[in-house]
Motif scaffolding. Structure first.
Motif, PDB file in Angstrom:
ATOM      1  N   UNK A  63       0.838  -1.207   0.000  1.00 34.98           N
ATOM      2  CA  UNK A  63       0.000   0.000   0.000  1.00 34.98           C
ATOM      3  C   UNK A  63       0.875   1.260   0.000  1.00 34.98           C
ATOM      4  N   UNK A  64       1.870   1.312   0.895  1.00 30.39           N
ATOM      5  CA  UNK A  64       2.739   2.487   0.984  1.00 30.39           C
ATOM      6  C   UNK A  64       3.541   2.657  -0.308  1.00 30.39           C
ATOM      7  N   UNK A  65       4.034   1.570  -0.846  1.00 29.30           N
ATOM      8  CA  UNK A  65       4.777   1.605  -2.114  1.00 29.30           C
ATOM      9  C   UNK A  65       3.899   2.158  -3.235  1.00 29.30           C
ATOM     10  N   UNK A  66       2.655   1.686  -3.283  1.00 28.87           N
ATOM     11  CA  UNK A  66       1.718   2.165  -4.298  1.00 28.87           C
ATOM     12  C   UNK A  66       1.407   3.644  -4.151  1.00 28.87           C
ATOM     13  N   UNK A  67       1.229   4.104  -2.904  1.00 23.36           N
ATOM     14  CA  UNK A  67       0.948   5.521  -2.657  1.00 23.36           C
ATOM     15  C   UNK A  67       2.149   6.397  -3.043  1.00 23.36           C
ATOM     16  N   UNK A  68       3.367   5.887  -2.770  1.00 19.44           N
ATOM     17  CA  UNK A  68       4.576   6.635  -3.136  1.00 19.44           C
ATOM     18  C   UNK A  68       4.671   6.802  -4.651  1.00 19.44           C
ATOM     19  N   UNK A  69       4.401   5.739  -5.387  1.00 18.83           N
ATOM     20  CA  UNK A  69       4.432   5.811  -6.851  1.00 18.83           C
ATOM     21  C   UNK A  69       3.337   6.731  -7.368  1.00 18.83           C
ATOM     22  N   UNK A  70       2.157   6.678  -6.741  1.00 16.16           N
ATOM     23  CA  UNK A  70       1.050   7.551  -7.139  1.00 16.16           C
ATOM     24  C   UNK A  70       1.434   9.017  -6.973  1.00 16.16           C
ATOM     25  N   UNK A  71       2.077   9.327  -5.842  1.00 14.18           N
ATOM     26  CA  UNK A  71       2.515  10.708  -5.596  1.00 14.18           C
ATOM     27  C   UNK A  71       3.545  11.144  -6.636  1.00 14.18           C
ATOM     28  N   UNK A  72       4.522  10.300  -6.897  1.00 14.38           N
ATOM     29  CA  UNK A  72       5.600  10.661  -7.818  1.00 14.38           C
ATOM     30  C   UNK A  72       5.096  10.876  -9.243  1.00 14.38           C
ATOM     31  N   UNK A  73       4.044  10.165  -9.608  1.00 17.12           N
ATOM     32  CA  UNK A  73       3.568  10.229 -10.987  1.00 17.12           C
ATOM     33  C   UNK A  73       2.453  11.254 -11.198  1.00 17.12           C
ATOM     34  N   UNK A  74       1.770  11.644 -10.126  1.00 16.19           N
ATOM     35  CA  UNK A  74       0.602  12.513 -10.320  1.00 16.19           C
ATOM     36  C   UNK A  74       0.625  13.802  -9.500  1.00 16.19           C
ATOM     37  N   UNK A  76       3.556  15.176  -7.611  1.00 14.79           N
ATOM     38  CA  UNK A  76       4.842  15.748  -7.221  1.00 14.79           C
ATOM     39  C   UNK A  76       4.936  17.234  -7.572  1.00 14.79           C
ATOM     40  N   UNK A  77       4.252  17.638  -8.647  1.00 11.39           N
ATOM     41  CA  UNK A  77       4.312  19.035  -9.067  1.00 11.39           C
ATOM     42  C   UNK A  77       3.590  19.969  -8.090  1.00 11.39           C
ATOM     43  N   UNK A  78       2.692  19.406  -7.271  1.00 13.27           N
ATOM     44  CA  UNK A  78       1.961  20.227  -6.304  1.00 13.27           C
ATOM     45  C   UNK A  78       2.812  20.571  -5.086  1.00 13.27           C
ATOM     46  N   UNK A  79       3.630  19.606  -4.649  1.00 12.54           N
ATOM     47  CA  UNK A  79       4.529  19.849  -3.518  1.00 12.54           C
ATOM     48  C   UNK A  79       5.770  18.982  -3.683  1.00 12.54           C
ATOM     49  N   UNK A  80       6.929  19.609  -3.772  1.00 15.64           N
ATOM     50  CA  UNK A  80       8.174  18.874  -3.990  1.00 15.64           C
ATOM     51  C   UNK A  80       8.734  18.387  -2.649  1.00 15.64           C
ATOM     52  N   UNK A  81       8.360  17.174  -2.289  1.00 19.96           N
ATOM     53  CA  UNK A  81       8.794  16.579  -1.027  1.00 19.96           C
ATOM     54  C   UNK A  81      10.200  16.026  -1.186  1.00 19.96           C
ATOM     55  N   UNK A  82      10.987  16.029  -0.094  1.00 23.24           N
ATOM     56  CA  UNK A  82      12.353  15.519  -0.100  1.00 23.24           C
ATOM     57  C   UNK A  82      12.402  14.106  -0.694  1.00 23.24           C
ATOM     58  N   UNK A  83      13.210  13.944  -1.753  1.00 19.98           N
ATOM     59  CA  UNK A  83      13.237  12.674  -2.491  1.00 19.98           C
ATOM     60  C   UNK A  83      13.703  11.511  -1.618  1.00 19.98           C
ATOM     61  N   UNK A  84      14.736  11.752  -0.817  1.00 21.58           N
ATOM     62  CA  UNK A  84      15.253  10.678   0.026  1.00 21.58           C
ATOM     63  C   UNK A  84      14.206  10.216   1.034  1.00 21.58           C
ATOM     64  N   UNK A  85      13.413  11.153   1.544  1.00 24.11           N
ATOM     65  CA  UNK A  85      12.395  10.798   2.529  1.00 24.11           C
ATOM     66  C   UNK A  85      11.306   9.923   1.924  1.00 24.11           C
ATOM     67  N   UNK A  86      10.982  10.152   0.656  1.00 17.45           N
ATOM     68  CA  UNK A  86       9.982   9.309  -0.009  1.00 17.45           C
ATOM     69  C   UNK A  86      10.478   7.865  -0.072  1.00 17.45           C
ATOM     70  N   UNK A  87      11.724   7.705  -0.519  1.00 11.40           N
ATOM     71  CA  UNK A  87      12.307   6.362  -0.584  1.00 11.40           C
ATOM     72  C   UNK A  87      12.418   5.755   0.816  1.00 11.40           C
ATOM     73  N   UNK A  88      12.736   6.600   1.801  1.00  4.93           N
ATOM     74  CA  UNK A  88      12.887   6.109   3.181  1.00  4.93           C
ATOM     75  C   UNK A  88      11.567   5.617   3.743  1.00  4.93           C
TER      76      UNK A  88
END
Length: 268
Positions: A63-74, A76-88
């Motif tokens: 679920x978390x993996x899917x939500x992370x991919x959803x954010x990155x693909x749809x 990310x342009x709304x709020x640029x969150x720290x990239x390392x934290x997303x992977x973390x």
């Protein structure tokens, strides 16, 4: 204030003087306290462990993996969150809870610490899940971009770091061996061990040992200035995300565990 005291390669060299001994002592004390018959009975409750492992090591990470991919693909342009934290967040969602903390906290909550030991399986499963997720170029690229390395080199380094042989060896001497030795002592001198446990407050001693381990973790974090590398906004967003993840998945498993069919399966 003084992180250099408890950090890795610090004044106390906690990487060998505190963390391993504390983990070993926690499981040795657990072995002393666990009644062998109850321990065996709980370990063979396959349906209970299957429910817990599938939920924590399959459902939650997916679920978390899917939500992370959803954010990155749809989004990310709304709020640029720290990239390392997303992977973390993806990585930490794939990890099992620490076995020592699992046993101690379950016992402190008047739960069944015998069942909590089924968490040992996570040590073998979690590295495989993390490796699988990091093979996705989109996730692997997040960390690679932050540290200016190529995704291929980063993936190779990650695969080298996740050494199953080393994991098995560490698990053997820090978890299984102390637990077995504790069980042997408990079988031979059960009455004396029980009296000693009440006198020395073994559960509270285990909690103190766990606090020492956590102290070393925070010493490393502050010594490496980890919190200063994160903007205040990202830190607040991260805290909100973690709280939502914790509350959501905790409530969901509480609901699932109370369904009549599931309750019958894992309580037998």
């Amino acid at each position: 204030m003084y992180p250099n005291i408890g950090r890795t390669n610090g004044i106390l060299h906690s990487e060998w003087s505190i963390t391993p001994p504390c983990i070993i002592l926690v499981f040795f004390l657990s072995g002393l306290l666990l009644e062998t018959k109850l321990f065996v009975h709980e370990i063979i409750r396959i349906r209970l462990h299957l429910l817990v492992q599938i939920y924590s090591l399959s459902f939650m990470p997916a679920i978390v993996y899917g939500l992370a991919l959803l954010y990155l693909r749809t989004m990310e342009h709304l709020y640029s969150f720290n990239k390392t934290l997303i992977a973390s967040i993806v990585i930490t969602s794939s990890l099992c809870t620490t076995i020592s903390g699992n046993v101690i906290m379950t016992k402190q909550a008047d739960g069944n610490e015998y069942s909590a030991l089924g968490n040992i399986l996570g040590v073998f499963i979690s590295p495989a899940i993390v490796t699988l997720f990091m093979k996705n170029p989109l996730i692997s690229l997040l960390i690679a971009t932050e540290y200016n390395v190529t995704p291929n080199n980063h993936t190779n380094n990650l695969n080298h770091t996740l050494d199953y042989k080393k994991t098995l060896i560490n698990l053997g001497y820090t978890v299984i061996l102390p637990l077995v030795v504790g069980q042997i002592f408990q079988l031979i001198w059960s009455a004396r061990i029980k009296a000693l446990a009440n006198k020395l407050q073994f559960p509270k001693l285990s909690s103190v040992l766990l606090l020492l381990i956590l102290w070393c973790v925070f010493c490393n974090a502050f010594a490496n200035k980890s919190f200063k590398l994160i903007s205040k906004t990202d830190l607040i967003v991260l805290l909100i995300i973690q709280v939502l993840i914790y509350i959501s998945f905790s409530l969901f498993i509480m609901i699932i565990a109370r369904l009549p069919l599931i309750n019958t399966l894992y309580s037998e």
